[in-house]
Design a protein around this motif. Structure first.
Motif, short mmCIF file in Angstrom:
data_model
loop_
_atom_site.label_atom_id
_atom_site.label_comp_id
_atom_site.label_asym_id
_atom_site.label_seq_id
_atom_site.Cartn_x
_atom_site.Cartn_y
_atom_site.Cartn_z
N TYR A 147 -4.08 2.75 2.45
CA TYR A 147 -5.02 2.45 1.36
C TYR A 147 -6.08 3.55 1.27
O TYR A 147 -6.38 4.06 0.18
CB TYR A 147 -5.68 1.10 1.59
CG TYR A 147 -6.68 0.73 0.51
CD1 TYR A 147 -6.26 0.28 -0.74
CD2 TYR A 147 -8.05 0.86 0.75
CE1 TYR A 147 -7.18 -0.03 -1.73
CE2 TYR A 147 -8.98 0.54 -0.25
CZ TYR A 147 -8.54 0.09 -1.48
OH TYR A 147 -9.45 -0.21 -2.46
N ASN A 153 -5.75 1.37 -6.91
CA ASN A 153 -6.21 0.00 -6.62
C ASN A 153 -5.21 -1.06 -7.04
O ASN A 153 -5.51 -2.26 -6.96
CB ASN A 153 -7.55 -0.26 -7.32
CG ASN A 153 -8.66 0.64 -6.80
OD1 ASN A 153 -8.91 0.70 -5.61
ND2 ASN A 153 -9.31 1.37 -7.71
N GLN A 190 -2.77 -4.87 -4.84
CA GLN A 190 -3.45 -5.10 -3.58
C GLN A 190 -2.92 -6.33 -2.85
O GLN A 190 -3.06 -6.44 -1.62
CB GLN A 190 -4.96 -5.24 -3.82
CG GLN A 190 -5.62 -3.94 -4.26
CD GLN A 190 -7.13 -4.01 -4.26
OE1 GLN A 190 -7.72 -4.97 -3.79
NE2 GLN A 190 -7.76 -3.00 -4.81
N ALA A 225 0.83 -1.21 0.00
CA ALA A 225 0.00 0.00 0.00
C ALA A 225 0.86 1.26 0.00
O ALA A 225 0.52 2.26 -0.63
CB ALA A 225 -0.92 0.00 1.22
#
Length: 333
Positions: free
Chosen positions: A146, A255, A258, A87
């Motif tokens: 995030y 995004n 992840q 992240a």
């Protein structure tokens, strides 16, 4: 004369046997054998695995996770773990893209390095000085990063113009093999990390803090400072990964990556570094990174569904941790 001339041979045999025994006990041997077996298996069951274009693809696909795995390795060597590293790197890509578009690439790189270094410093301070468990600290930072990345990016994808920020995606040809400058940067980073860990006092201190914290304290090693610096360096390494990510795909996506946190842990564990700290090497992590990349690529070439690939990778991680447990018990007994 005959007896005298015959005596050196057994000594050489014993010496050779000893060297082979030491080599066999090296934690790097297992991952190397596993990598070789995987390459041979996929070369046999597929017609395309050993093609130069496919080998080039494997190397290019391993760059971002491979760089982040360097950061994960030094953290795990201290008996910690960093669940936030993926992240943090994604935040770095957004900072590079947004600041780069407004103020130029140099300012963007400096800004990203500053931001990610601060995140690493926070991780290290909470672990070293507040004495919170690394798992909890980095899990909390992962969640915060995030959300912060989504807010900062406005949940938008930022394209990056070709130039310095995509430089690590520049392709270089060596015969029939094409790699990128990102691959070279990854290899240089591993070489640097190996040298620091193997040939400097800082590296010895890091191993001592992870493997024998009480002994490290008694010898005067400032464990808190070692931990803070370790997490700080991990944050800076994440900047290089973010830069390499933009070289791979010139879009900063909040995004993206992840699963990078888990993938880096997978590479480190498969590469022979102990989750309990104090034992392992970045060279093993490099091999572990390649094993994961080869496994995924080979299974894809063989037509295996991605879900089954995840099962295979998970089983490999469990096996690696189990072997580490057995090894630790043998050492303790």
């Amino acid at each position: 004369m005959g007896a005298a001339s015959d005596s050196p041979a057994p000594a050489r045999t014993r010496g050779g046997a000893t060297r082979w025994a030491v080599l066999a006990r090296s934690p790097l041997v297992g991952p190397l054998v596993a990598l070789l077996v995987a390459v041979v298996v996929f070369a046999v069951i597929t017609d395309t695995f050993l093609r130069p274009t496919n080998l080039s693809l494997i190397l290019q696909q391993s760059v971002v996770i491979g760089i982040l795995a360097v950061a994960q390795t030094i953290v795990i060597l201290t008996a910690g773990i960093d669940l936030s590293i993926g992240a943090v790197a994604v935040l770095g890509t957004i900072v590079l893209a947004k600041v780069g578009g407004e103020h130029g690439p140099l300012v963007a790189i400096v800004a990203a390095a500053a931001v990610l270094a601060v995140v690493g410093l926070v991780n290290g301070a909470l672990v070293a000085w507040v004495h919170l468990p690394p798992f909890i600290v980095t899990l909390g930072v992962f969640t915060a990063m995030y959300a912060a990345t989504q807010l900062y990016a406005g949940s938008q994808v930022y394209p990056v113009a070709k130039g310095p920020l995509t430089w690590l995606g520049t392709k270089l040809s060596f015969g029939g093999l094409t790699i990128t400058t990102g691959v070279l940067a990854m290899l240089l980073l591993y070489l640097l990390a190996w040298y620091v860990l193997s040939h400097t006092a800082a590296g010895r201190h890091l191993y001592a803090v992870g493997g024998a914290p009480e002994a490290a304290r008694l010898t005067g090693i400032r464990s808190g400072r070692v931990l803070v610096i370790t997490y700080l360096v991990a944050g800076v390494v994440a900047v290089v990964a973010a830069w390499a990510a933009l070289g791979r795909i010139p879009n900063a996506d909040p995004n993206a990556y992840q699963n990078a946190n888990l993938e880096t842990i997978t590479a480190v564990v498969i590469g022979g570094t102990s989750l309990f700290g104090g034992r392992g090497s970045v060279l093993g992590t490099l091999v572990g990174t390649l094993i994961v990349a080869v496994l995924r690529n080979g299974l894809t070439q063989a037509g295996v569904d991605n879900l089954y690939q995840n099962i295979a990778t998970g089983a490999l991680v469990i096996a690696a941790v189990a072997l580490d447990q057995v090894s630790r018990r043998r050492v303790q007994t």
